[in-house]
Design an enzyme around this catalytic site. Structure first.
Site, short mmCIF file in Angstrom:
data_model
loop_
_atom_site.label_atom_id
_atom_site.label_comp_id
_atom_site.label_asym_id
_atom_site.label_seq_id
_atom_site.Cartn_x
_atom_site.Cartn_y
_atom_site.Cartn_z
CG ASN A 6 -1.67 1.24 1.45
OD1 ASN A 6 -1.81 2.05 0.53
ND2 ASN A 6 -2.18 1.44 2.65
CE LYS A 8 0.40 3.31 4.86
NZ LYS A 8 0.26 3.42 6.30
CG HIS A 80 -5.67 1.53 5.17
ND1 HIS A 80 -5.23 2.48 6.05
CD2 HIS A 80 -4.64 0.67 5.00
CE1 HIS A 80 -3.97 2.20 6.38
NE2 HIS A 80 -3.59 1.11 5.75
CD GLU A 82 -2.82 5.24 6.82
OE1 GLU A 82 -2.81 5.35 5.59
OE2 GLU A 82 -1.86 4.76 7.46
CD GLU A 146 -3.43 -2.91 7.30
OE1 GLU A 146 -2.32 -3.12 6.80
OE2 GLU A 146 -4.08 -1.88 7.09
N GLY A 152 2.46 2.00 10.72
CA GLY A 152 3.33 3.16 10.56
C GLY A 152 4.01 3.59 11.85
CB SER A 182 5.51 -2.02 11.72
OG SER A 182 4.99 -0.73 12.02
C1 PEP Z 1 -0.62 -0.16 5.93
O1 PEP Z 1 -0.68 0.99 5.56
O2 PEP Z 1 -1.51 -0.95 5.55
C2 PEP Z 1 0.48 -0.58 6.81
C3 PEP Z 1 0.44 -1.77 7.34
O3 PEP Z 1 1.50 0.33 7.01
P1 PEP Z 1 2.96 0.04 7.66
O4 PEP Z 1 3.46 -1.25 7.05
O5 PEP Z 1 3.78 1.22 7.28
O6 PEP Z 1 2.76 -0.10 9.13
#
Ligand code: PEP
Length: 220
Positions: A6, A8, A80, A82, A146, A152, A182
């Site tokens: 992703n 973003k 997601h 976000e 997630e 992040g 992460s």
């Molecule tokens: C994501 O945006 O779906 C995500 C898991 O981000 P990160 O790997 O940066 O934590």
């Protein structure tokens, strides 16, 4: 095993260089809308980061399943954290987006996960039950677990936390479940080796070709 990147709201790596580095490794990339065509043209398996439930209409800022399909996009991420946190996405909206995208023939990665406060309050299962509860099983649907506190932040769920949450989600809906939060080259193998972990949704580490390829390799 699916490893999805992703990007973003980042431009991300050069799609042709990424395609060459991936070789035959299975992968999905979800770039910003402006790079969808370039990713498709480079031969990458390309998903959008969101999708609306209508085919067209007065929905400023949205994009529809047929619009994505016209570009050669084969799937979308939906719900997601976000989107939920910053743009008011609701469980009902996520369900509508998911249903419409699947009906149109897109693959969907539907994201669920608890916040840190919810985990600390012992509400993880209740949150997952509510978020997963609006979805229905479909051959082209996968769930991404997630935990919001791991996105992040550099904090990764332990393999045991991921395994438990994935097993719980599968008890609600028998679908593949990707882990996101992460994921990096150095923790991918142990996370992906958990029996209920069927792949990864990768944010930050998918912006770097070497990191993303290493994670895809760990998943292959
Ligand atoms: C994501 O945006 O779906 C995500 C898991 O981000 P990160 O790997 O940066 O934590």
């Amino acid at each position: 095993m699916i490893v999805a990147g992703n990007w973003k709201m980042f431009d991300g790596p050069d799609p042709r260089a990424l395609r060459a580095a991936l070789g035959d490794l299975p992968h999905v990339v979800a770039p910003p809308y402006t790079r969808l065509r370039e990713c498709v043209d480079a031969g990458l398996t390309t998903y959008a980061q969101n999708v609306h439930w209508e085919s067209e209409g007065a929905f400023t800022g949205e994009i529809s399943p047929p619009m994505l399909q016209a570009l050669g996009v084969t799937g979308a991420i939906v719900g997601h954290s976000e989107r939920r946190q910053f743009f008011g996405e609701t469980d009902e909206g996520v369900a509508k987006r998911t249903r419409a995208a699947l009906a149109a023939g897109l693959n969907v990665i539907a994201c669920v996960g608890e916040t840190e406060a919810q985990r600390e309050a012992g509400e993880t299962e209740e949150v997952l039950r509510r978020q997963v509860g609006v979805l229905e099983a479909h051959p082209n649907l996968v769930i991404a677990y997630e935990p919001v506190w791991a996105i992040g932040t550099g904090k990764t769920a332990t393999p045991e936390i991921a395994q438990d949450a994935h097993a719980f989600i599968k008890s609600l809906l028998d679908l593949p479940v990707l882990y996101g939060g992460s994921v990096k080259p150095d923790n991918a193998a142990v996370l992906l080796s958990q029996p209920a972990v069927d792949g990864a949704l990768v944010g930050g580490a998918s912006l770097d070709i070497d990191s993303f390829v290493a994670i895809c390799r760990a998943g292959s």
